[in-house]
Write a protein that holds these residues in place. Structure first.
Motif, PDB file in Angstrom:
ATOM      1  N   ASN A 119       0.813  -1.210   0.000  1.00 42.19           N
ATOM      2  CA  ASN A 119       0.000   0.000   0.000  1.00 42.19           C
ATOM      3  C   ASN A 119       0.852   1.269   0.000  1.00 42.19           C
ATOM      4  O   ASN A 119       0.506   2.254  -0.653  1.00 42.19           O
ATOM      5  CB  ASN A 119      -0.978  -0.021   1.173  1.00 42.19           C
ATOM      6  CG  ASN A 119      -2.047  -1.078   0.991  1.00 42.19           C
ATOM      7  OD1 ASN A 119      -2.438  -1.419  -0.117  1.00 42.19           O
ATOM      8  ND2 ASN A 119      -2.517  -1.632   2.093  1.00 42.19           N
ATOM      9  N   GLN A 120       1.976   1.243   0.712  1.00 41.94           N
ATOM     10  CA  GLN A 120       2.874   2.402   0.715  1.00 41.94           C
ATOM     11  C   GLN A 120       3.455   2.630  -0.677  1.00 41.94           C
ATOM     12  O   GLN A 120       3.482   3.767  -1.160  1.00 41.94           O
ATOM     13  CB  GLN A 120       4.017   2.191   1.720  1.00 41.94           C
ATOM     14  CG  GLN A 120       3.575   2.224   3.160  1.00 41.94           C
ATOM     15  CD  GLN A 120       4.633   1.680   4.108  1.00 41.94           C
ATOM     16  OE1 GLN A 120       5.680   1.170   3.695  1.00 41.94           O
ATOM     17  NE2 GLN A 120       4.371   1.780   5.401  1.00 41.94           N
ATOM     18  N   GLY A 123       0.878   3.849  -3.053  1.00 43.56           N
ATOM     19  CA  GLY A 123       0.446   5.201  -2.706  1.00 43.56           C
ATOM     20  C   GLY A 123      -1.012   5.317  -2.338  1.00 43.56           C
ATOM     21  O   GLY A 123      -1.544   6.414  -2.186  1.00 43.56           O
ATOM     22  N   GLU A 124      -1.663   4.173  -2.207  1.00 41.38           N
ATOM     23  CA  GLU A 124      -3.068   4.123  -1.783  1.00 41.38           C
ATOM     24  C   GLU A 124      -3.349   2.713  -1.297  1.00 41.38           C
ATOM     25  O   GLU A 124      -2.517   1.819  -1.455  1.00 41.38           O
ATOM     26  CB  GLU A 124      -3.997   4.474  -2.944  1.00 41.38           C
ATOM     27  CG  GLU A 124      -3.919   3.473  -4.095  1.00 41.38           C
ATOM     28  CD  GLU A 124      -4.747   3.880  -5.299  1.00 41.38           C
ATOM     29  OE1 GLU A 124      -4.932   5.089  -5.524  1.00 41.38           O
ATOM     30  OE2 GLU A 124      -5.229   2.981  -5.994  1.00 41.38           O
ATOM     31  N   LYS A 125      -4.536   2.520  -0.722  1.00 41.36           N
ATOM     32  CA  LYS A 125      -4.878   1.183  -0.245  1.00 41.36           C
ATOM     33  C   LYS A 125      -5.246   0.306  -1.445  1.00 41.36           C
ATOM     34  O   LYS A 125      -6.365   0.328  -1.935  1.00 41.36           O
ATOM     35  CB  LYS A 125      -6.023   1.243   0.760  1.00 41.36           C
ATOM     36  CG  LYS A 125      -6.267  -0.079   1.436  1.00 41.36           C
ATOM     37  CD  LYS A 125      -7.221   0.049   2.584  1.00 41.36           C
ATOM     38  CE  LYS A 125      -7.326  -1.281   3.306  1.00 41.36           C
ATOM     39  NZ  LYS A 125      -8.128  -1.167   4.512  1.00 41.36           N
ATOM     40  N   GLY A 151       4.563   5.556  -3.381  1.00 37.62           N
ATOM     41  CA  GLY A 151       3.817   5.939  -4.566  1.00 37.62           C
ATOM     42  C   GLY A 151       4.515   5.600  -5.869  1.00 37.62           C
ATOM     43  O   GLY A 151       3.972   5.880  -6.945  1.00 37.62           O
TER      44      GLY A 151
END
Length: 164
Positions: A119-120, A123-125, A151
């Motif tokens: 997720n990191q 850059g989003e779940k 991201g």
């Protein structure tokens, strides 16, 4: 571009009282899922060196993976104590130390670190949970591992054992 392959260790035993966390083995389901995942990955990937957590359950997952993936067992895999972590930030820090490691890294390790790392980097779940023996492949828009940043990634593929 870099490619990051992540495989969470197979289902581990909770019933081995008296053992430290890093000494726990696999359940019967874990022993079945690891070779099945190896066979599935053999259909998509060439054998490659794997960097594996020092935890026994991760080591046993690698053994099972090798059993299902022809040619994988012929390679010299590397045990890395730093992969015994449950923190995605720790994994990012470790990845940044891998200058010159090549265009692809394949890791066997733990959650929640792997789910957090995915997720990191996206850059989003992108994923709620990488299940035991689950595999994820990310394409990273970097030209060397020290340039890793949140991201920079795209989640390309997820394989869950229950899908096999």
């Amino acid at each position: 571009m870099k490619t990051l392959h992540l495989l969470r260790h197979a289902k581990s035993s909770q019933d081995e009282s008296g053992l430290e966390d890093r000494e726990r083995g696999l359940t019967a389901r874990g022993e079945q899922d690891a070779p099945r995942m190896g066979a599935a990955l053999a259909d998509e990937l060439e054998p490659m060196v794997i960097v594996v957590s020092a935890a026994r359950r991760a080591q046993l997952t690698l053994e099972g993976l090798c059993a299902g993936w022809p040619g994988l067992g012929d390679l010299e895999h590397r045990t890395e104590g730093a992969l015994y972590t449950f923190d995605g930030d720790n994994l990012q820090d470790w990845l940044r130390t891998q200058a010159g490691a090549g265009d692809s890294l394949f890791l066997i390790g733990h959650n929640p670190a792997f789910t957090d790392l995915i997720n990191q980097l996206v850059g989003e779940k992108a994923i709620d949970n990488l299940p035991t023996a689950g595999y994820a492949r990310l394409q990273l828009d970097i030209d060397d591992w020290p340039k890793l940043w949140p991201g920079c990634g795209t989640l390309e593929r997820v394989i869950r054992p229950k899908e096999l």
